[in-house]
Design an enzyme around this catalytic site. Structure first.
Site, PDB file in Angstrom:
ATOM      1  CG  ASP A   1      47.841  39.783  35.011  1.00  0.00           C
ATOM      2  OD1 ASP A   1      47.621  38.783  34.020  1.00  0.00           O
ATOM      3  OD2 ASP A   1      47.861  39.620  35.807  1.00  0.00           O
TER       4      ASP A   1
ATOM      5  CG  HIS B   1      51.000  37.109  35.168  1.00  0.00           C
ATOM      6  ND1 HIS B   1      49.740  37.763  35.725  1.00  0.00           N
ATOM      7  CD2 HIS B   1      51.953  36.945  35.006  1.00  0.00           C
ATOM      8  CE1 HIS B   1      50.452  36.674  36.818  1.00  0.00           C
ATOM      9  NE2 HIS B   1      51.185  35.994  36.745  1.00  0.00           N
TER      10      HIS B   1
ATOM     11  CB  SER C   1      52.321  36.062  40.179  1.00  0.00           C
ATOM     12  OG  SER C   1      51.186  35.301  39.186  1.00  0.00           O
TER      13      SER C   1
END
Length: 287
Positions: A213, A242, A125
């Site tokens: 995601d 995610h 991320s």
């Protein structure tokens, strides 16, 4: 069909960069399965280093409820979360400003100096975005590219990544052999941060995207893919959201295959160069 690249004969060292609201220890806990799988795949050894970002987040910085806060009894003030970031995004619309990014980069530069050399970097991320930035900063010619764009109002090359030898200014660490991004993205304040991506990132980089995601949309991740010199065959989709798929065999195999391929290419290049210079046929090439 070519044969699979061999496993490295020297231990690997990989920098692991956590995501927004995580910490080094929490990211390590989430990637235990990946660590075990990498140890199996690389018998010569692999060492993963998990630093914690320097910016501690307050509850007001976090646009969602953390599990620890959800467990707080009614009427009781929640404790300050153990949540950290490499930067805080400021602004209601693009282009955003990444407040504190210099501190985040300073922390990583210090880790590179103290615990390097590293072979590569893996990030999730916000850490995936940062992994691309770190790989970029260590590339030859990147400092000059930053300085040229600085005159146009872009971010300056971070001083913490410079190492003054007394004769010339070098980077604090050699170029990385590879970078990996899970649910990463390109900086959205593009004008300010163009130096990371112009010219395109040359370090071999593998990108993992989750088809479900809902935190980092596909277009943001693909924007990072487009800012890499070579992207063909280096984008892997997993059927999840995610998160980092650390135990599913197909996705671990994709990561392992990529690392082996890149390390083998680097070793072959070093061996070829050394052979020309020293006329030695069988050299023990350091990885």
């Amino acid at each position: 069909m070519g044969s699979a690249p061999p496993s490295p004969t020297k231990p690997l060292k990989i920098l692991m960069l956590h995501g927004f609201t995580q910490s080094g220890p929490s990211f390590r806990a989430k990637t235990r399965a990946l660590e075990k799988n990498l140890q199996k795949a690389f018998p010569a050894g692999v060492s993963l280093v998990y630093p914690t970002a320097p910016l501690r987040l307050a509850a007001a910085d976090i646009p969602f409820t953390l599990p620890s806060a959800a467990d707080t009894p009614a009427g009781q003030e929640p404790e300050q979360p153990d949540a950290w970031a490499w930067w805080r995004r400021k602004g209601d619309r693009e282009p955003y400003t990444y407040e504190g990014i210099e501190q985040g980069l300073d922390t990583i530069a210090d880790v590179l100096k103290r615990e390097g050399p590293f072979d590569g970097v893996i990030g999730f991320s916000q850490g995936g975005a940062m992994s691309a930035m770190v790989a970029s900063l260590l590339e030859p010619g990147r400092r000059e590219a930053f300085e040229k764009l600085y005159k146009e109002g872009c971010m300056r090359y971070p001083e913490s990544f410079e190492a003054d030898t007394g004769f010339i200014t070098e980077t604090v660490h050699p170029p990385l052999k590879f970078a990996v991004s899970y649910s990463g993205f390109a900086a959205r304040g593009v004008e300010s941060y163009r130096g990371f991506y112009e010219p395109k990132i040359a370090t071999p980089m593998l990108h993992f995207l989750g088809t479900l995601d809902a935190v980092v949309e596909e277009a943001r991740s693909l924007a990072l893919v487009e800012r890499c010199e070579k992207s063909e065959g280096r984008v892997v989709y997993h059927p999840g959201g995610h998160f980092l798929p650390s135990s599913q065999k197909a996705y671990v195999a994709a990561l392992v295959g990529f690392i082996k391929e890149v390390i083998a290419e680097v070793a072959a290049g070093e061996k070829g160069t050394a052979g020309k210079e020293e006329s030695v046929e069988d050299m023990d090439v350091p990885f």
